[in-house]
Design a protein around this motif. Structure first.
Motif, PDB file in Angstrom:
ATOM      1  N   THR A  18       0.637  -0.803  -0.532  1.00  0.00           N
ATOM      2  CA  THR A  18       0.308  -0.056  -0.213  1.00  0.00           C
ATOM      3  C   THR A  18       0.698   1.572   0.339  1.00  0.00           C
ATOM      4  OG1 THR A  18      -1.970  -1.396   1.706  1.00  0.00           O
ATOM      5  CG2 THR A  18      -1.952   0.881   1.273  1.00  0.00           C
ATOM      6  N   ASP A  41      -8.130  -3.268  -1.823  1.00  0.00           N
ATOM      7  CA  ASP A  41      -8.569  -4.656   0.069  1.00  0.00           C
ATOM      8  C   ASP A  41      -9.034  -3.882   0.611  1.00  0.00           C
ATOM      9  OD1 ASP A  41      -7.680  -5.846   2.046  1.00  0.00           O
ATOM     10  OD2 ASP A  41      -5.275  -4.654   1.805  1.00  0.00           O
ATOM     11  N   ASN A  45      -6.563   0.516   3.118  1.00  0.00           N
ATOM     12  CA  ASN A  45      -6.015   1.400   3.668  1.00  0.00           C
ATOM     13  C   ASN A  45      -5.281   2.653   3.110  1.00  0.00           C
ATOM     14  OD1 ASN A  45      -4.111  -1.807   4.973  1.00  0.00           O
ATOM     15  ND2 ASN A  45      -5.300  -0.329   6.244  1.00  0.00           N
ATOM     16  N   ASP A 158      -3.505  -2.000  -5.641  1.00  0.00           N
ATOM     17  CA  ASP A 158      -3.782  -2.012  -4.672  1.00  0.00           C
ATOM     18  C   ASP A 158      -4.030  -3.378  -4.089  1.00  0.00           C
ATOM     19  OD1 ASP A 158      -1.886  -2.293  -1.954  1.00  0.00           O
ATOM     20  OD2 ASP A 158      -3.418  -1.144  -0.466  1.00  0.00           O
TER      21      ASP A 158
END
Ligand code: ATP
Ligand code: MG
Length: 351
Positions: A18, A41, A45, A158
């Motif tokens: 990330t 994700d 994050n 990500d």
């Protein structure tokens, strides 16, 4: 020109996927590229890094998703799971601007995990369930449409630390991927299993394509690994970390790259060498960069909603850094700026 997609993937957790996607996103945007950060994700994050404290405010987040001023994953996931395409969202929505005219975020949401389960099932059941086939078709094409409508040059994806169906599809639909690594035994273990997994995914997707006639690129090119977070002593990684770095590099070259070459999923070694050597003459394939520990700068960066290499005088003063501590930080920020701009240039050269 169509956008280029790059996944940040390693099923080992906490290796800086990330943080690296975020930093490279900023670097590419500073080099004049329009970049969309895509948070795939369910931990969200990357969304948290961009929105900072606002992401912790439940009321803010509820209206962020509900008001639809910016396009986010929440409605996209709902539509795709229902078997529809999300073209209207892609067409009508703009993506969240990240305090920078060239950088944008497609914010993640918790319901991505539901999409993940559907995709995992869909990839296993290859016949007879049309709605599952539509989920597969609509997922990446929606991202590509959003990129097209927002004139995006680079989609940076990500991924979560898992080997789920969503990661399989995202990776196999992408043009390129980068593997962030950390200098330890667990990461070495992960590199061994990762190449096996990618080969398996490639075969599974090939089979899926044949039986369903659904188009999936299935040729992500490995751009290289990023060695992350070793402690510096006299400007070189300390001996114990150097051992893991060497071993991971060898495994990447002797196992990972060798296996991926069999399915044509590695950037050519000469091309790699030419692209990297002008920026990082001391690196050998397939190291894209070596990134030292950010130490205290990472904490200041997360508060300032900026990457470590763009922190300024005010950010350091707000963090109560003065005198020699501040001077040390200023020097590090300069070094990190140079490092990330070079890394951004390497990625532009390679893609
Ligand atoms: N170069 C670095 N120096 C210091 N800290 C770092 C560095 N890179 C990442 N970190 C920190 O390490 C932790 C893990 O990083 P990050 O969340 O980016 O990893 P990840 O691979 O995305 O994790 P996950 O697998 O959970 O998604 C975070 O707290 C991050 O701030
Ligand atoms: Mg992460």
């Amino acid at each position: 020109m169509s956008s280029k997609s790059i996944c940040f993937f390693n099923h080992k957790g906490g290796v800086s996927k990330t943080t690296t996607a975020y930093n490279i996103g900023w670097a590419l945007s500073k080099l004049g590229k329009r970049v969309l950060l895509v948070d795939l994700d369910p931990q969200c994050n990357l969304t948290g890094l961009v929105l900072s404290n606002k992401a912790l405010d439940d009321d803010f987040m509820a209206s962020f998703y509900r008001d639809r001023q910016y396009i986010t994953f929440e409605p996209i996931v709902e539509k795709i799971i229902a078997g529809n395409n999300a073209e209207d969202l892609a067409r009508d929505g703009s993506v969240y601007p990240v305090d920078n005219e060239n950088l944008f975020l497609l914010a993640g949401s918790l319901n991505i995990s539901e999409l993940d389960s559907q995709i995992t099932t869909a990839l296993k059941i290859t016949t007879g369930v049309p709605i599952l086939g539509r989920i597969i078709e609509n997922f990446f094409s929606t991202l590509e449409k959003i990129a097209k409508n927002n004139d995006i040059d680079y989609l940076l994806l990500d991924l979560s630390p898992s080997i789920s169906g969503l990661n399989e599809l995202a990776l196999m639909e992408s043009d390129y991927f980068i593997v962030p690594t950390s200098p330890d035994y667990f990461c070495l273990q992960a590199i061994h299993s990762l190449s096996k997994k990618i080969i398996q995914w490639h075969a599974e997707i090939e089979q899926f394509k044949q039986t369903t006639k659904i188009r999936i690129k299935n040729k992500p090119m490995f751009l290289g690994a990023i060695q992350q977070r070793y402690r510096l002593r006299n400007e070189a990684p300390t001996k114990s970390f150097e051992k893991w770095i060497d071993e991971i590099r060898q495994t990447i070259n002797n196992v990972f790259v060798k296996q991926l070459n069999e399915i044509g999923c590695v950037i050519d070694e000469n091309k790699f060498h030419n692209a990297v050597s002008s920026c990082f003459p001391n690196l050998s394939p397939y190291d894209l960069a070596q990134i030292p520990d950010f130490n205290t700068l990472i904490a200041i960066s997360q508060r300032s909603k900026k990457p470590v290499f763009l922190l300024d005088d005010k950010d350091l003063s707000d963090a109560k850094q003065f005198g020699s501590a501040k001077e040390t930080s200023e020097n590090k920020i300069k070094d990190f700026y140079e490092l990330f701009m070079k890394l951004g240039q390497v990625i532009v050269n390679l893609t």
